[in-house]
Structures are given as structure tokens and as C-alpha cells.
Design an enzyme around this catalytic site. Structure first.
Site, PDB file in Angstrom:
ATOM      1  N   ASP A 179       0.425  -8.365 -12.833  1.00 30.72           N
ATOM      2  CA  ASP A 179       0.589  -8.842 -11.454  1.00 30.72           C
ATOM      3  C   ASP A 179      -0.646  -8.489 -10.627  1.00 30.72           C
ATOM      4  O   ASP A 179      -1.046  -9.248  -9.739  1.00 30.72           O
ATOM      5  CB  ASP A 179       1.834  -8.211 -10.825  1.00 30.72           C
ATOM      6  CG  ASP A 179       3.113  -8.857 -11.328  1.00 30.72           C
ATOM      7  OD1 ASP A 179       3.071 -10.041 -11.713  1.00 30.72           O
ATOM      8  OD2 ASP A 179       4.158  -8.180 -11.341  1.00 30.72           O
TER       9      ASP A 179
ATOM     10  N   LYS B  28       9.486  -1.799  -2.592  1.00 29.55           N
ATOM     11  CA  LYS B  28      10.661  -1.306  -3.330  1.00 29.55           C
ATOM     12  C   LYS B  28      10.586   0.214  -3.483  1.00 29.55           C
ATOM     13  O   LYS B  28      11.598   0.909  -3.372  1.00 29.55           O
ATOM     14  CB  LYS B  28      10.769  -1.989  -4.694  1.00 29.55           C
ATOM     15  CG  LYS B  28      12.043  -1.627  -5.423  1.00 29.55           C
ATOM     16  CD  LYS B  28      12.232  -2.452  -6.670  1.00 29.55           C
ATOM     17  CE  LYS B  28      13.514  -2.031  -7.380  1.00 29.55           C
ATOM     18  NZ  LYS B  28      13.488  -0.616  -7.793  1.00 29.55           N
TER      19      LYS B  28
ATOM     20  N   ARG C 234       7.026   7.264  14.428  1.00 26.09           N
ATOM     21  CA  ARG C 234       6.205   8.422  14.027  1.00 26.09           C
ATOM     22  C   ARG C 234       6.474   8.691  12.560  1.00 26.09           C
ATOM     23  O   ARG C 234       7.642   8.783  12.148  1.00 26.09           O
ATOM     24  CB  ARG C 234       6.586   9.660  14.840  1.00 26.09           C
ATOM     25  CG  ARG C 234       6.136   9.610  16.269  1.00 26.09           C
ATOM     26  CD  ARG C 234       6.602  10.860  17.006  1.00 26.09           C
ATOM     27  NE  ARG C 234       6.155  10.858  18.386  1.00 26.09           N
ATOM     28  CZ  ARG C 234       6.746  10.202  19.365  1.00 26.09           C
ATOM     29  NH1 ARG C 234       7.813   9.475  19.123  1.00 26.09           N
ATOM     30  NH2 ARG C 234       6.272  10.271  20.598  1.00 26.09           N
TER      31      ARG C 234
ATOM     32  N   THR D 121       9.237  -6.486  -4.484  1.00 28.07           N
ATOM     33  CA  THR D 121       9.487  -5.705  -5.694  1.00 28.07           C
ATOM     34  C   THR D 121       8.348  -4.732  -5.991  1.00 28.07           C
ATOM     35  O   THR D 121       8.384  -4.025  -7.001  1.00 28.07           O
ATOM     36  CB  THR D 121       9.669  -6.657  -6.899  1.00 28.07           C
ATOM     37  OG1 THR D 121       8.616  -7.630  -6.868  1.00 28.07           O
ATOM     38  CG2 THR D 121      11.005  -7.356  -6.869  1.00 28.07           C
ATOM     39  N   ALA D 122       7.320  -4.709  -5.127  1.00 27.40           N
ATOM     40  CA  ALA D 122       6.157  -3.848  -5.357  1.00 27.40           C
ATOM     41  C   ALA D 122       6.277  -2.585  -4.481  1.00 27.40           C
ATOM     42  O   ALA D 122       7.294  -1.886  -4.533  1.00 27.40           O
ATOM     43  CB  ALA D 122       4.883  -4.648  -5.091  1.00 27.40           C
TER      44      ALA D 122
HETATM   45  P1  NAP Z   1      -2.043  -0.719  -9.331  1.00 28.91           P
HETATM   46  O1  NAP Z   1      -1.832   0.653  -8.793  1.00 28.91           O
HETATM   47  O2  NAP Z   1      -2.967  -0.937 -10.450  1.00 28.91           O
HETATM   48  O3  NAP Z   1      -0.627  -1.409  -9.721  1.00 28.91           O
HETATM   49  C1  NAP Z   1       0.493  -1.211  -9.044  1.00 28.91           C
HETATM   50  C2  NAP Z   1       1.691  -1.675  -9.881  1.00 28.91           C
HETATM   51  O4  NAP Z   1       2.404  -2.626  -9.078  1.00 28.91           O
HETATM   52  C3  NAP Z   1       1.374  -2.377 -11.217  1.00 28.91           C
HETATM   53  O5  NAP Z   1       2.307  -1.934 -12.169  1.00 28.91           O
HETATM   54  C4  NAP Z   1       1.596  -3.847 -10.889  1.00 28.91           C
HETATM   55  O6  NAP Z   1       2.022  -4.604 -11.988  1.00 28.91           O
HETATM   56  C5  NAP Z   1       2.732  -3.741  -9.892  1.00 28.91           C
HETATM   57  N1  NAP Z   1       2.898  -4.892  -9.030  1.00 28.91           N
HETATM   58  C6  NAP Z   1       1.958  -5.588  -8.325  1.00 28.91           C
HETATM   59  N2  NAP Z   1       2.551  -6.580  -7.633  1.00 28.91           N
HETATM   60  C7  NAP Z   1       3.882  -6.513  -7.915  1.00 28.91           C
HETATM   61  C8  NAP Z   1       5.012  -7.264  -7.494  1.00 28.91           C
HETATM   62  N3  NAP Z   1       4.875  -8.260  -6.636  1.00 28.91           N
HETATM   63  N4  NAP Z   1       6.228  -6.893  -7.952  1.00 28.91           N
HETATM   64  C9  NAP Z   1       6.382  -5.876  -8.810  1.00 28.91           C
HETATM   65  N5  NAP Z   1       5.351  -5.121  -9.244  1.00 28.91           N
HETATM   66  C10 NAP Z   1       4.122  -5.444  -8.794  1.00 28.91           C
HETATM   67  O7  NAP Z   1      -2.500  -1.609  -8.098  1.00 28.91           O
HETATM   68  P2  NAP Z   1      -3.022  -3.093  -8.104  1.00 28.91           P
HETATM   69  O8  NAP Z   1      -2.912  -3.688  -9.471  1.00 28.91           O
HETATM   70  O9  NAP Z   1      -4.304  -3.065  -7.411  1.00 28.91           O
HETATM   71  O10 NAP Z   1      -1.922  -3.755  -7.180  1.00 28.91           O
HETATM   72  C11 NAP Z   1      -1.832  -3.437  -5.802  1.00 28.91           C
HETATM   73  C12 NAP Z   1      -0.378  -3.348  -5.492  1.00 28.91           C
HETATM   74  O11 NAP Z   1       0.084  -2.088  -5.934  1.00 28.91           O
HETATM   75  C13 NAP Z   1      -0.079  -3.370  -4.029  1.00 28.91           C
HETATM   76  O12 NAP Z   1       0.037  -4.683  -3.541  1.00 28.91           O
HETATM   77  C14 NAP Z   1       1.210  -2.579  -3.946  1.00 28.91           C
HETATM   78  O13 NAP Z   1       2.336  -3.438  -3.910  1.00 28.91           O
HETATM   79  C15 NAP Z   1       1.255  -1.805  -5.224  1.00 28.91           C
HETATM   80  N6  NAP Z   1       1.350  -0.396  -4.883  1.00 28.91           N
HETATM   81  C16 NAP Z   1       2.508   0.240  -5.135  1.00 28.91           C
HETATM   82  C17 NAP Z   1       2.677   1.565  -4.747  1.00 28.91           C
HETATM   83  C18 NAP Z   1       3.977   2.235  -5.022  1.00 28.91           C
HETATM   84  O14 NAP Z   1       4.872   1.569  -5.576  1.00 28.91           O
HETATM   85  N7  NAP Z   1       4.132   3.490  -4.628  1.00 28.91           N
HETATM   86  C19 NAP Z   1       1.668   2.250  -4.091  1.00 28.91           C
HETATM   87  C20 NAP Z   1       0.490   1.574  -3.833  1.00 28.91           C
HETATM   88  C21 NAP Z   1       0.347   0.238  -4.222  1.00 28.91           C
HETATM   89  P3  NAP Z   1       1.083  -4.969 -13.224  1.00 28.91           P
HETATM   90  O15 NAP Z   1       1.083  -3.753 -14.084  1.00 28.91           O
HETATM   91  O16 NAP Z   1       1.782  -6.146 -13.847  1.00 28.91           O
HETATM   92  O17 NAP Z   1      -0.277  -5.307 -12.701  1.00 28.91           O
END
Ligand code: NAP
Length: 266
Positions: A45, A165, A148, A161-162
């Protein structure tokens, strides 16, 4: 029909990319990295997110396809062993598409009169590097609350879902044209009060954050972290643009949620 391929750097992904390029050539499908009709991302993703940002200025015309190289993703529904089927689908393409909402992010900086606009496919989050983020939150032009805490995250339905969630936000079906605001560790006690629940916002409303101090904030748009700047206000709304995916077969959203987060079927 012209396609572009965006792939992550993993050796396994690069092999899949070369195999797909050969199959495209064998079937007379052209490759055009500048003005493609379809962008195929190979990876996870995260790779599809970068492909979207690479081509976001053509978002109204281009359709995307996600091939995953590891686990099933939310934007990637083709497997690497289905490349022949994918090429057959491309050859019989008749412009079928499914579209999902995007988030418009408008940032007004404090030290210039400049305003910058971004499009998010997953979400945008406002945080502070140290100390508590204090920001007024307006919904539909009306003051709603003074927040705050560590930050606020505004997500699209497909982004629900990212990060959203992980913050306890709701998973939202992408047929809904909405955005969601989720809190990141809000301070709630006898003195300070926030709603404390994620909010689903209508497409007719704008959500605005006006931070209290003009210190430096961390603003993210999907995987990008914007350079630290003094921010006067940020407004969010459901964009008039939508992301388009080439829709060659039906994938049920709740099946994907089940497979990704629950796993085993009874
Ligand atoms: P990353 O840290 O390499 O990957 C973050 C994870 O989020 C990967 O497992 C990715 O799946 C998954 N992901 C991305 N979009 C998703 C979606 N729409 N639904 C479900 N899972 C999803 O970061 P990146 O690849 O640069 O992606 C940036 C994204 O990371 C941001 O948009 C944010 O949503 C997410 N993120 C999550 C957290 C958290 O959950 N605490 C914190 C910071 C950022 P794949 O393995 O398939 O690439």
C-alpha cells in the site's frame, strides 16, 4: 492504452516489474511514464501511496492498479502470480473504474501570506514535536472545541484502515463520501475537555484547525512530512477529486478488512 509502472526497490519487486514489462511488450501495450492511462504499482500500500503522489496532478484522468508483493493490501488486490490475467484484463479494458474519496488539505502559513494545497489518499496529521499541541477546532465554520494533546489525524475512508485505525478510529466503507477526525492522545481532565471520540464529517463541512501558538508543527500528508513551518491554520474537506482504480473484478471491502485484520474464517 499506455501504462506506467511504479515499483519499490526490493529485488523481488524489480523481478516482477521486469516480467510485467516483458508481458506488456509481448502484447503490444505501450509504456509511458509521463502521461500514462493506467499506473501499475508493484509493492505494498505504501508503494501505491507514492504512485498516487507521483501522478496526483493527473488524478482525474489516470486509473491505478496495485500488484502486491507481500501480503494483501487495501490498494493492492492483484498478486504477482496473476500477471497474465492482469495483461488479459488490460487488453480488454473498457475504461471501467471504481473511485474513492480524497482529502483536500489547505495550509495557511503564519510567516507568509502563502497558502499551500495538498491531496491526501490516506490521511493528514497535525502534531507537535515537543510539548502539548493546543489547537482550536472548527467544524463547518463554527467553533467546536479547544484540543490539547499529541495531535489530530484527518483521514479518508480508504485511509481509515491505516494510521486512523491505530488511533481507535472507525473503519469506514469507501463508498461513503466522508472524512474522519481522530484524536492522538488528548488531554481530558476536570480542566481540559475534548469530545474524545472519532468524528465522521459530512462532505459539506470543512474542518479547520487554528493552533494556539505560532510555534513549529509537524504536518504529515500520507507518507510525507512537510518541512517544519509556523502554521496559522489548516483546513480539510472532502476533495472534489477522487482516485480512480481500474476495476476488472469485484473485491469486497469487508472481506479485505476481515482478511487483513482478523485472518481466519470460521
Ligand atoms: P510505513 O511505515 O512503511 O507503512 C505503514 C504501514 O501502513 C504499512 O504496513 C502499509 O502497508 C500500511 N498501510 C498504508 N496504507 C494503508 C491503508 N490504507 N490501509 C491499511 N494499511 C495501510 O509507511 P509508508 O509505507 O510510508 O506509508 C505511510 C502510511 O503509514 C501513512 O499514510 C499512515 O497511514 C501509515 N502510518 C501508520 C502509523 C500507525 O499505524 N501507527 C503511523 C504512521 C504512519 P504495506 O505494507 O502494504 O505498504
Amino acid at each position: 492504452m499506455k501504462v506506467a509502472i511504479v515499483a519499490n526497490k526490493l529485488a523481488k519487486t524489480q523481478v516482477i516489474k521486469q516480467t510485467l514489462l516483458q508481458k506488456l511488450r509481448d502484447n503490444g501495450i505501450g509504456v509511458d511514464d509521463q502521461y500514462p492511462d493506467i499506473v501499475i504499482s508493484i509493492g505494498g500500500d505504501g508503494t501505491l501511496l507514492s504512485a498516487f503522489h507521483d501522478y496526483q496532478d493527473q488524478v482525474d484522468r489516470i486509473r491505478f492498479i496495485g500488484v502486491h508483493t507481500g501480503h494483501l493490501g487495501f490498494y493492492t488486490d492483484w498478486q504477482a502470480n496473476e500477471l497474465d490475467d492482469l495483461v488479459v484484463s488490460l487488453l480488454s479494458d473498457n475504461d471501467q473504474a471504481v473511485t474513492y474519496p480524497l482529502l483536500e488539505v489547505k495550509v495557511q502559513f503564519a510567516d507568509t501570506a502563502k497558502c499551500r494545497e495538498y491531496l491526501a489518499l490516506n490521511e493528514s496529521a497535525l502534531k507537535k514535536l515537543s510539548a502539548t499541541l493546543v489547537t482550536d477546532v472548527y467544524i463547518g465554520g463554527e467553533f467546536f472545541e479547544r484540543f490539547r494533546g499529541d495531535g489530530l489525524c484527518v483521514s479518508t475512508p480508504t485511509g481509515s484502515t491505516a494510521y486512523n485505525k491505530s488511533l481507535g478510529g472507525a473503519v469506514v466503507h469507501p463508498d461513503l463520501d466522508v472524512m474522519q477526525v481522530a484524536e492522538i492522545s488528548s488531554l481530558n481532565n476536570l480542566v481540559f475537555r475534548t469530545l474524545g471520540s472519532p468524528m465522521i464529517i459530512s462532505p459539506n463541512d470543512t474542518v479547520k484547525f487554528i493552533p494556539e501558538q505560532e510555534t513549529e508543527f509537524l504536518l504529515t500528508v500520507d507518507a510525507m512530512t512537510l518541512p517544519q513551518k509556523k502554521i496559522a491554520q489548516i483546513s480539510y474537506r472532502v476533495s472534489k477529486h477522487r482516485i480512480r482504480f481500474a476495476k476488472y473484478r469485484h473485491n469486497d471491502f469487508w472481506d479485505r478488512v476481515q482478511e487483513s485484520f482478523i485472518g481466519s474464517k470460521r
